[in-house]
Design a protein around this motif. Structure first.
Motif, PDB file in Angstrom:
ATOM      1  N   ASP A 606      26.333 -31.039  19.955  1.00 48.16           N
ATOM      2  CA  ASP A 606      27.159 -31.279  18.908  1.00 48.16           C
ATOM      3  C   ASP A 606      27.861 -32.584  18.849  1.00 48.16           C
ATOM      4  O   ASP A 606      28.867 -32.752  20.163  1.00 48.16           O
ATOM      5  N   GLY A 607      27.632 -33.682  18.266  1.00 45.06           N
ATOM      6  CA  GLY A 607      28.463 -34.988  18.250  1.00 45.06           C
ATOM      7  C   GLY A 607      28.036 -35.867  19.307  1.00 45.06           C
ATOM      8  O   GLY A 607      28.647 -36.796  19.372  1.00 45.06           O
ATOM      9  N   ILE A 608      26.982 -35.506  19.842  1.00 39.99           N
ATOM     10  CA  ILE A 608      26.326 -36.398  21.138  1.00 39.99           C
ATOM     11  C   ILE A 608      24.941 -36.894  20.765  1.00 39.99           C
ATOM     12  O   ILE A 608      24.184 -36.312  20.144  1.00 39.99           O
ATOM     13  N   ASN A 609      24.716 -38.250  20.858  1.00 37.83           N
ATOM     14  CA  ASN A 609      23.370 -38.869  20.395  1.00 37.83           C
ATOM     15  C   ASN A 609      22.988 -38.675  19.053  1.00 37.83           C
ATOM     16  O   ASN A 609      21.854 -38.302  18.622  1.00 37.83           O
ATOM     17  N   ASN A 610      23.993 -38.740  18.127  1.00 36.76           N
ATOM     18  CA  ASN A 610      23.694 -38.682  16.651  1.00 36.76           C
ATOM     19  C   ASN A 610      23.232 -37.128  16.732  1.00 36.76           C
ATOM     20  O   ASN A 610      22.331 -37.052  15.484  1.00 36.76           O
ATOM     21  N   ASN A 611      23.699 -36.264  17.116  1.00 42.25           N
ATOM     22  CA  ASN A 611      22.810 -34.859  16.869  1.00 42.25           C
ATOM     23  C   ASN A 611      21.483 -34.627  17.247  1.00 42.25           C
ATOM     24  O   ASN A 611      20.781 -33.735  16.589  1.00 42.25           O
ATOM     25  N   GLN A 612      20.875 -35.583  17.735  1.00 39.41           N
ATOM     26  CA  GLN A 612      19.454 -35.819  18.145  1.00 39.41           C
ATOM     27  C   GLN A 612      19.147 -35.250  19.530  1.00 39.41           C
ATOM     28  O   GLN A 612      20.027 -35.079  20.446  1.00 39.41           O
ATOM     29  N   TYR A 613      17.965 -34.468  19.501  1.00 45.73           N
ATOM     30  CA  TYR A 613      17.415 -33.976  20.875  1.00 45.73           C
ATOM     31  C   TYR A 613      17.315 -35.296  21.966  1.00 45.73           C
ATOM     32  O   TYR A 613      16.815 -36.470  21.601  1.00 45.73           O
ATOM     33  N   TYR A 614      17.754 -34.996  23.131  1.00 49.57           N
ATOM     34  CA  TYR A 614      17.442 -35.769  24.348  1.00 49.57           C
ATOM     35  C   TYR A 614      17.185 -35.190  25.516  1.00 49.57           C
ATOM     36  O   TYR A 614      17.113 -33.854  25.697  1.00 49.57           O
ATOM     37  N   TYR A 615      16.803 -35.715  26.311  1.00 49.65           N
ATOM     38  CA  TYR A 615      16.098 -35.210  27.761  1.00 49.65           C
ATOM     39  C   TYR A 615      17.104 -34.754  28.628  1.00 49.65           C
ATOM     40  O   TYR A 615      18.069 -35.861  29.234  1.00 49.65           O
ATOM     41  N   PRO A 616      17.425 -33.887  29.291  1.00 47.87           N
ATOM     42  CA  PRO A 616      18.552 -33.687  30.239  1.00 47.87           C
ATOM     43  C   PRO A 616      18.060 -34.077  31.727  1.00 47.87           C
ATOM     44  O   PRO A 616      16.959 -34.379  31.803  1.00 47.87           O
ATOM     45  N   ARG A 617      18.956 -34.364  32.475  1.00 47.57           N
ATOM     46  CA  ARG A 617      18.935 -34.818  33.584  1.00 47.57           C
ATOM     47  C   ARG A 617      17.866 -33.910  34.480  1.00 47.57           C
ATOM     48  O   ARG A 617      16.958 -34.701  35.391  1.00 47.57           O
ATOM     49  N   GLN A 618      17.720 -32.795  34.434  1.00 46.71           N
ATOM     50  CA  GLN A 618      16.665 -31.815  34.995  1.00 46.71           C
ATOM     51  C   GLN A 618      15.132 -32.155  34.781  1.00 46.71           C
ATOM     52  O   GLN A 618      14.281 -31.230  35.154  1.00 46.71           O
ATOM     53  N   ASP A 619      14.891 -32.747  33.559  1.00 48.76           N
ATOM     54  CA  ASP A 619      13.776 -32.887  32.919  1.00 48.76           C
ATOM     55  C   ASP A 619      12.750 -33.547  33.787  1.00 48.76           C
ATOM     56  O   ASP A 619      13.193 -35.045  34.048  1.00 48.76           O
ATOM     57  N   ARG A 620      11.709 -33.188  34.426  1.00 47.55           N
ATOM     58  CA  ARG A 620      10.634 -33.700  35.020  1.00 47.55           C
ATOM     59  C   ARG A 620       9.387 -33.525  34.596  1.00 47.55           C
ATOM     60  O   ARG A 620       8.860 -32.390  34.724  1.00 47.55           O
ATOM     61  N   THR A 621       8.588 -34.443  34.116  1.00 52.95           N
ATOM     62  CA  THR A 621       7.170 -34.097  33.357  1.00 52.95           C
ATOM     63  C   THR A 621       6.383 -33.590  34.286  1.00 52.95           C
ATOM     64  O   THR A 621       5.902 -32.645  33.881  1.00 52.95           O
ATOM     65  N   HIS A 622       6.157 -34.256  35.324  1.00 54.94           N
ATOM     66  CA  HIS A 622       5.060 -33.732  36.367  1.00 54.94           C
ATOM     67  C   HIS A 622       5.683 -33.637  37.658  1.00 54.94           C
ATOM     68  O   HIS A 622       6.230 -34.619  38.078  1.00 54.94           O
ATOM     69  N   THR A 623       5.113 -32.463  38.420  1.00 57.38           N
ATOM     70  CA  THR A 623       5.760 -32.320  39.784  1.00 57.38           C
ATOM     71  C   THR A 623       4.626 -31.718  40.573  1.00 57.38           C
ATOM     72  O   THR A 623       3.975 -30.883  40.020  1.00 57.38           O
ATOM     73  N   ILE A 624       4.377 -32.153  41.675  1.00 55.99           N
ATOM     74  CA  ILE A 624       3.360 -31.721  42.584  1.00 55.99           C
ATOM     75  C   ILE A 624       4.134 -31.259  43.826  1.00 55.99           C
ATOM     76  O   ILE A 624       4.834 -32.187  44.567  1.00 55.99           O
ATOM     77  N   ASN A 625       4.054 -30.146  44.342  1.00 55.79           N
ATOM     78  CA  ASN A 625       4.549 -29.620  45.620  1.00 55.79           C
ATOM     79  C   ASN A 625       3.425 -29.356  46.537  1.00 55.79           C
ATOM     80  O   ASN A 625       2.227 -28.492  46.135  1.00 55.79           O
ATOM     81  N   ALA A 626       3.441 -29.645  47.897  1.00 57.57           N
ATOM     82  CA  ALA A 626       2.319 -29.049  48.985  1.00 57.57           C
ATOM     83  C   ALA A 626       3.330 -28.711  50.061  1.00 57.57           C
ATOM     84  O   ALA A 626       3.852 -29.472  50.886  1.00 57.57           O
ATOM     85  N   ILE A 627       2.952 -27.441  50.506  1.00 54.41           N
ATOM     86  CA  ILE A 627       3.684 -26.763  51.688  1.00 54.41           C
ATOM     87  C   ILE A 627       2.647 -26.259  52.594  1.00 54.41           C
ATOM     88  O   ILE A 627       1.620 -25.624  52.200  1.00 54.41           O
ATOM     89  N   ALA A 628       2.620 -26.583  53.944  1.00 53.79           N
ATOM     90  CA  ALA A 628       1.722 -26.262  55.046  1.00 53.79           C
ATOM     91  C   ALA A 628       2.365 -25.751  56.201  1.00 53.79           C
ATOM     92  O   ALA A 628       3.092 -26.786  56.810  1.00 53.79           O
ATOM     93  N   ASN A 629       1.993 -24.775  56.728  1.00 49.88           N
ATOM     94  CA  ASN A 629       2.519 -24.318  58.017  1.00 49.88           C
ATOM     95  C   ASN A 629       1.289 -23.922  58.809  1.00 49.88           C
ATOM     96  O   ASN A 629       0.321 -23.032  58.498  1.00 49.88           O
TER      97      ASN A 629
END
Length: 737
Positions: A606-629
């Protein structure tokens, strides 16, 4: 060991025997999540926190039961099951110290698939070995391990906080031995408060969790610490570049055991003494847990945790009496847990817990002091009743008494907001399995939250599971969730704890999850989750609150006193959708997982960015993780076509790779230079930067790979494990991180 009690149980839908008992390891610790089943069938059970299990509806006759748990050797026993029989059998599950390739053969594919089918949706279990083998930032950390799982995003390299499926860290429920932890982070989020050296088991639900969990919107992290060695005293010491830790285990006669740990960083005593840019900072924490075996039907445990961070920041160490500030914060928790096996079909669990978080900030040079506290007293109980082989019920209650304080004093203003809250909750869940391929779970949770404005909510939860064939299943979940306490982050200071009241509405979320699971060659597991979430009444700190809030009254000096939260926070809504894919291998000389996440999160405030949706800092479109032991000894043996031989030493290689789309940021849109007449001075301009649309620009993609090489040498009574770690192989310059 496990005790097996075979009793006769009858109902209108079923006649047969019930095989019930407890499974322990050779040290006398209860094995939580161990599998026990009748060989060659789907009929079996999984142990609970005290190692208890019950296999119901068993036909009389000769049976072979198999007990198994990852990291232990399987054991089998022949039983002559009768309609009326009481028998106690003691079997010890021995450690499988060296993980050989043959472990794959010993995994029962029928039960492996059955267990995954019965597991909750979006659910992952991790053991200590998996956590410790992931390449670490100085030391193993539970939160940083979880950040490698699809759907879990870090905000930066300097934070271990968990942003799960678009949510924020305070929306996660953190439990240690049944006690809620309110601020589970050290060093402003660099490390978590969970000491991996004392962790026994980790259960992690990324969404769609049942009605027994409430008060949080995003996820549940349930950590169980070890009870201790029932046979011998054992101690471990771990020293790394920034900290030292010690743990111990010991028996308490014949009735129980105790375990404990303590760790402290020593940056303030080493690096900070010689490098002036490093602040005078350290943290410490400690765990203590006692476990008492009061008989075959009663188990009691006592647990305690305490930890504190202390920071003394001097702006310029080279100047005497330089401007400085102090900040300290920490948690204290204690809990009692009693589990009563009333009969094989009815198990009751009770908790009495207390959890407190406090932070203190002192900036004497500018006259600023802040104190923020939260204290939670809780009593809760859970009853699990098995009516027959098709239907079981779970019901419980929870009562919280919560108090809190936010006190700020600075020149000209005083903020003094206190709170006393009561929360009463009750829930019931039914698990119905009309036939082998279908399971339905329906639950309802009721919350009554008492504040200066009362809140009442009914949260329905629903899960349906269907086996597509012998190798795969599909699950769907929908549910409503409410949260009444929020941790509001700020730019620099520690976060503020607040609650729903007449000015701040309770938060809520709707979860919709579709999940597909498949076993591949009984060696790999594939999980695919598609989710959609809506968040309502999400709050953030109002950076302009001093101009928006109205004082309640003035003190004798004429300074305004603010006792109300009105205007202190900004309200908003969010929505998140995503796709997660995880391919996991838990057995053999190479273990780990490969994960991919597609996510889209948008927020409106409310009251920010003209009340329009925006991407928060935690938004990451694509993520790849690889773990090997990699167990290098076994890997080399397999290349030579030989079996790995038992050895007193082994080499282990850990690899962690991550690729992620860049985070959104807000950049300047225009710059203005100005000065005042008549004192115009061309050499001195004031500069103002006006931002563009909020978070409309993406940083470059983030790429990092870490490598950890460990040599473990076992001696008679102790183990040496030196390791070499390279963090960010290639020295990639990731922007912002």
């Amino acid at each position: 060991m496990f005790f097996i009690n075979i009793t006769s149980v009858y109902s209108q839908n079923e006649a047969g025997a019930t095989i019930s008992g407890y499974i322990y390891n050779s040290r006398g610790e209860a094995l939580f999540g161990a599998d026990i089943h009748i060989d060659g069938t789907h009929k079996g059970a999984t142990t609970n926190l005290i190692g208890f299990f019950a296999i119901r509806g068993v036909d009389p006759g000769e049976k072979v039961i198999l007990a198994s748990f990852v990291g232990y050797k399987n054991q089998s026993r022949k039983l002559n099951v009768k309609k009326s029989n009481n028998e106690v059998i003691k079997i010890y599950l021995e450690d499988d110290i060296i993980e050989k390739q043959e472990v794959i053969i010993r995994v029962d594919p029928i039960r492996s698939i059955e267990k995954r089918f019965l597991d909750p949706i979006s659910f992952i279990e991790l053991n200590t070995s998996e956590i410790n083998n992931i390449p670490r930032l100085v030391e193993a950390d539970l939160f940083r391990s979880l950040q490698t799982i699809p759907g879990v995003q870090p905000i930066s390299d300097f934070s271990s906080s968990l942003y799960i499926r678009g949510g924020t860290p305070d929306q996660n429920l953190y439990l240690v031995d049944g006690t809620e932890v309110y601020n589970p982070e050290h060093a402003f989020g660099l490390f978590s408060v969970f000491n991996t050296s004392v962790i026994k088991n980790v259960e992690f639900s990324k969404g769609g969790f049942g009605a027994e969990y409430g008060g949080h919107l995003s996820s549940v992290l349930n950590v169980t610490n070890m009870e201790g060695n029932r046979n011998n005293f054992k101690a471990d010491v771990d020293v790394n570049l920034i900290s030292a830790a010690a743990t111990f285990e010991a028996p308490l006669g014949s009735i129980g055991s105790v375990s404990g740990s303590f760790r402290r960083t020593f940056i303030d005593q080493t690096y900070a003494k010689v490098i002036k840019e490093i602040p005078d900072y350290y943290f410490y924490d400690g765990n203590l847990k006692a476990y008492f075996d009061l008989g075959e039907k009663d188990k009691l445990s006592l647990s305690f945790f305490g930890g504190r961070d202390k920071l003394n920041y001097v702006f310029d160490k080279s100047i005497a009496n330089s401007v400085s500030f102090q900040n300290d914060w920490g948690n204290t928790t204690a809990g009692i847990n009693w589990i009563r096996v009333i009969n094989p079909d009815l198990v009751a669990t009770f908790w009495a817990t207390v959890s407190g978080f406090s932070s203190n900030f002192y900036f004497p040079d500018v006259g600023f002091v802040e104190k923020n506290d939260i204290l939670d007293y809780s009593i809760k109980g859970n009853f699990e009743y098995f009516l027959n082989k098709e239907l079981s019920l779970k019901a419980g209650f929870e009562n919280k008494i919560i108090s809190g304080l936010l006190n700020e004093q600075f020149p000209g203003d005083i903020v003094n907001i206190g709170m006393h809250r009561d929360q009463y909750s009750g829930y019931i869940t039914s698990n119905y399995r009309p036939y082998e391929m279908l399971a339905i779970e329906a639950g309802l949770r009721y919350d009554f939250f008492r504040s200066d404005k009362d809140y009442q909510n009914l949260d329905p939860r629903f899960v349906i599971k269907y086996k597509l064939n012998g190798l795969s299943n599909i699950k769907f979940s929908a549910g409503i969730y409410h949260q009444y306490l929020n941790r509001i982050p700020r730019l620099f200071l520690t976060s503020i704890w607040t609650s729903a009241d007449k000015n701040t509405l309770g938060s809520s979320a709707n979860h919709f999850i579709l999940s597909y699971q498949r076993d591949i060659e009984h060696m790999y597991t594939l999980d695919l989750d598609l989710y959609y979430k809506r968040y309502f009444n999400i709050y953030s700190f109002n950076q302009n609150y001093l101009s928006d809030i109205v004082p309640e009254y003035y003190d004798s000096r004429g300074e305004p006193i603010f006792t109300d939260s009105k205007g202190l926070y900004d309200r908003g809504d969010s929505k998140s959708l995503g796709l997660e894919i995880m391919l996991r291998k838990e057995y053999g000389y190479i273990t780990g997982w490969l994960g991919y996440t597609y996510s889209l999160t948008k927020t409106e405030t409310d009251g920010i960015n003209n009340n329009q949706y925006y991407y928060p800092r935690q938004d990451r479109t694509h993520t790849i993780n690889a773990i090997a032991n990699v167990n290098i000894n076994d890997f080399i043996s397999s290349l030579n076509g030989k079996q790995s031989l038992t050895s007193s030493s082994k080499w282990t290689l850990g690899i962690n790779f991550i690729y992620a789309t860049g985070q959104p940021i807000t950049v300047p849109n225009s710059t203005y230079y100005f000065n005042q007449l008549p004192d115009w001075d061309n050499s001195k301009f004031n500069v103002s930067l006006f931002p563009s649309e909020i978070n409309s620009v993406r940083l470059p993609p983030y790429i990092r790979m870490d490598v950890n090489l460990t040599w473990e040498k076992n001696y008679d009574n102790w183990t040496l494990s030196p390791y070499l770690q390279i963090f960010n192989v290639g020295n990639r310059k990731n922007t912002w991180f």
